[in-house]
Write an enzyme that holds these catalytic residues in place. Sequence first.
Site, short mmCIF file in Angstrom:
data_model
loop_
_atom_site.label_atom_id
_atom_site.label_comp_id
_atom_site.label_asym_id
_atom_site.label_seq_id
_atom_site.Cartn_x
_atom_site.Cartn_y
_atom_site.Cartn_z
N THR A 1 27.82 35.62 -49.30
CA THR A 1 27.86 34.83 -50.71
C THR A 1 28.75 35.53 -51.45
O THR A 1 28.60 36.70 -51.79
CB THR A 1 26.35 34.81 -50.97
OG1 THR A 1 25.69 34.40 -50.11
CG2 THR A 1 26.20 34.08 -52.20
N PHE B 1 23.25 29.39 -45.11
CA PHE B 1 21.89 29.29 -45.90
C PHE B 1 20.77 29.56 -45.10
O PHE B 1 19.38 28.95 -45.39
CB PHE B 1 21.95 27.56 -46.30
CG PHE B 1 23.05 27.11 -47.11
CD1 PHE B 1 23.05 27.27 -48.29
CD2 PHE B 1 24.01 26.42 -46.40
CE1 PHE B 1 24.01 26.72 -49.00
CE2 PHE B 1 25.26 26.07 -47.14
CZ PHE B 1 25.11 26.28 -48.53
N GLU C 1 15.55 34.51 -43.71
CA GLU C 1 14.76 35.21 -42.83
C GLU C 1 13.53 34.96 -42.63
O GLU C 1 12.99 34.42 -43.19
CB GLU C 1 14.94 36.72 -43.81
CG GLU C 1 16.22 37.37 -44.07
CD GLU C 1 16.20 38.75 -44.94
OE1 GLU C 1 15.05 39.31 -44.99
OE2 GLU C 1 17.45 38.96 -45.66
N LYS D 1 26.80 27.61 -52.88
CA LYS D 1 25.72 28.45 -52.33
C LYS D 1 25.05 29.17 -53.43
O LYS D 1 23.77 29.10 -53.30
CB LYS D 1 26.53 29.48 -51.58
CG LYS D 1 25.74 30.61 -50.99
CD LYS D 1 24.51 30.41 -50.00
CE LYS D 1 23.62 31.51 -50.07
NZ LYS D 1 22.52 31.14 -49.24
N GLY E 1 2.98 32.11 -56.37
CA GLY E 1 2.83 33.39 -56.01
C GLY E 1 3.37 34.59 -56.98
O GLY E 1 3.53 34.26 -58.10
N CYS F 1 18.63 37.89 -51.75
CA CYS F 1 19.47 36.75 -52.23
C CYS F 1 19.21 36.15 -53.53
O CYS F 1 19.95 36.51 -54.64
CB CYS F 1 19.64 35.54 -51.16
SG CYS F 1 20.38 36.03 -49.64
P1 NAD Z 1 22.85 43.12 -44.77
O1 NAD Z 1 22.87 44.18 -45.75
O2 NAD Z 1 21.76 43.10 -43.78
O3 NAD Z 1 24.33 43.59 -43.73
C1 NAD Z 1 25.41 43.75 -43.95
C2 NAD Z 1 25.91 44.62 -42.77
O4 NAD Z 1 27.56 44.59 -43.24
C3 NAD Z 1 25.50 46.29 -42.79
O5 NAD Z 1 25.12 46.42 -41.55
C4 NAD Z 1 26.64 46.97 -43.21
O6 NAD Z 1 26.61 48.17 -42.50
C5 NAD Z 1 27.86 45.93 -42.66
N1 NAD Z 1 28.98 46.35 -43.52
C6 NAD Z 1 29.44 46.55 -44.66
N2 NAD Z 1 30.67 46.96 -44.89
C7 NAD Z 1 31.16 46.65 -43.77
C8 NAD Z 1 32.77 46.88 -43.26
N3 NAD Z 1 33.70 47.19 -44.33
N4 NAD Z 1 32.99 46.77 -42.00
C9 NAD Z 1 32.00 46.49 -41.15
N5 NAD Z 1 30.63 46.47 -41.54
C10 NAD Z 1 30.31 46.58 -42.67
O7 NAD Z 1 23.17 41.63 -45.29
P2 NAD Z 1 22.82 40.59 -44.92
O8 NAD Z 1 21.62 40.19 -45.61
O9 NAD Z 1 23.06 39.86 -43.65
O10 NAD Z 1 23.87 39.59 -46.13
C11 NAD Z 1 25.04 39.42 -45.92
C12 NAD Z 1 25.63 38.70 -46.88
O11 NAD Z 1 25.19 37.29 -46.41
C13 NAD Z 1 25.29 38.75 -48.23
O12 NAD Z 1 26.48 38.32 -49.12
C14 NAD Z 1 24.11 37.75 -48.48
O13 NAD Z 1 24.23 37.32 -49.82
C15 NAD Z 1 24.37 36.67 -47.68
N6 NAD Z 1 23.42 35.78 -46.90
C16 NAD Z 1 22.25 36.59 -46.83
C17 NAD Z 1 21.08 36.08 -46.42
C18 NAD Z 1 19.94 36.59 -45.81
O14 NAD Z 1 18.75 35.87 -45.82
N7 NAD Z 1 19.85 37.96 -45.71
C19 NAD Z 1 21.21 34.33 -46.23
C20 NAD Z 1 22.15 33.86 -46.80
C21 NAD Z 1 23.45 34.39 -47.08
#
Ligand code: NAD
Length: 430
Positions: free
Chosen positions: A120, A150, A153, A205, A254, A261
């Site tokens: 995002t 979108f 988890e 988003k 709740g 996010c």
């Molecule tokens: P996360 O922290 O679980 O995972 C990110 C990963 O990226 C980590 O394992 C980290 O070690 C790795 N990383 C960071 N810099 C790096 C690099 N330069 N090279 C290689 N690996 C690298 O994050 P997430 O929850 O998966 O979220 C990722 C993105 O997706 C965010 O922008 C978030 O807002 C978006 N997003 C998350 C969700 C969710 O439910 N978690 C849903 C939609 C969008």
Amino acid sequence: MRICVIGSGYVGLVSGACFSDLGNNVICVDKDKQKINNLNNGIIPIYEPGLEELVLKNKKQNRLFFSTDINNSIKKSDIIFICVGTPTKNNKADLRYVFKAVHNIKKNLNKYKIIVTKSTVPVTTGDKIEKILNLKKNEKKFNVVSNPEFLREGEAIRDFLYPDRVVIGTDSKKANNIMRNLYIPIIKKRSRYFQTSRRAAELIKYASNAFLATKISYINEIANLCEKSNIDVKEVSNGIGLDQRIGERFLRAGPGYGGSCFPKDTKALVTTANKFNTDLSIVKTVIKSNNNRNKLLTSKIQKIMNNNLKNKIITFLGVTFKAGTDDMRESSSLKIIPKLVNKGSLIRYYEPTGVKKEFKKFKNIKYCLNINEACKYSDLLIIHTEWNEFKQLNFKNLVRKNNFKVYDMRNLYSPDVMKKNKINYFCVGR
Ligand code: NAD
């Protein structure tokens, strides 16, 4: 397609596993060596239903690989998905991991590639990436596309494979065709493929997340009114949710919204709007309302305990930000529990996804291996998340103490049944 996914967290790992399951060749890279070692040994670093089976199956079929070698992985691939974290820093999205990944891509542009931001990222990030990649010199070598994710988890695999929509932000016909082809197996399952400009995709988003956060805060405030006016908020939610213009989801009162996010994305959206001299007063109010929410729930706990928290055993059932995930980021428990500890309470918690490192530094917070151990002789049980295993508890058998109380923050039980069973029961907005 040969795909490289940079960042193997909740989004990257799920995307990589699903794209490989759709028949693509995927390398998931991460800078975290331990994570990649574990994945290569079949150990999944996060709790996400169905993910382990999907990863193991596609690894076995030689379609899914894990590596720390970002340079080679980029060189070998046609589409690069950036899925690194974009946490909050000073109310802005911290893009350092995104740009680090982009610099790696720049060094390895050996042939035409599509660079996709699935992380995002604020409006104009795609433009900045294009600039870093040096559009003039490398003009024919890449396109930068926004494809926001979108997924939720706990429901990530289903959300990824059966999304309501796939948003693709690009003006390039070539990139759009390739992205459409990649998503064909998913679009065939009736998901809408929505092509738009890159900036619009980036904003879609944030605007979606802020809208959902607004729905949660709205019903939480309506719940406050219900509590004072002797109305059941569940009935109000049902009554308004039946209106198709409103919809029934995200209308459950709740704790305040949490997770990785909504809190960060609402703040980052306001910051982006400020940059463009636009006042997003609604989103600002939602952020404020959500911050107040955790304070309000803490005061309610004090009130339930008649302001006598010292040496009281308080049990939390679930501490993550919601059921179905092991993610602790911005969970309301992180705000509420330390306050109770400061007031002298003895906290126990049972969490289906295991012990949490966030509480290790506290002497008076104890992790329990099962619900029985957590509830025995407790003064107050707090149902903090709505896992199925919390839905049919026999409180009297579990607690074995007189005058214990239950605070059901997810409205899982019926106040009438609790009253009949002579249980001191408190809930939200009812
Ligand atoms: P996360 O922290 O679980 O995972 C990110 C990963 O990226 C980590 O394992 C980290 O070690 C790795 N990383 C960071 N810099 C790096 C690099 N330069 N090279 C290689 N690996 C690298 O994050 P997430 O929850 O998966 O979220 C990722 C993105 O997706 C965010 O922008 C978030 O807002 C978006 N997003 C998350 C969700 C969710 O439910 N978690 C849903 C939609 C969008």
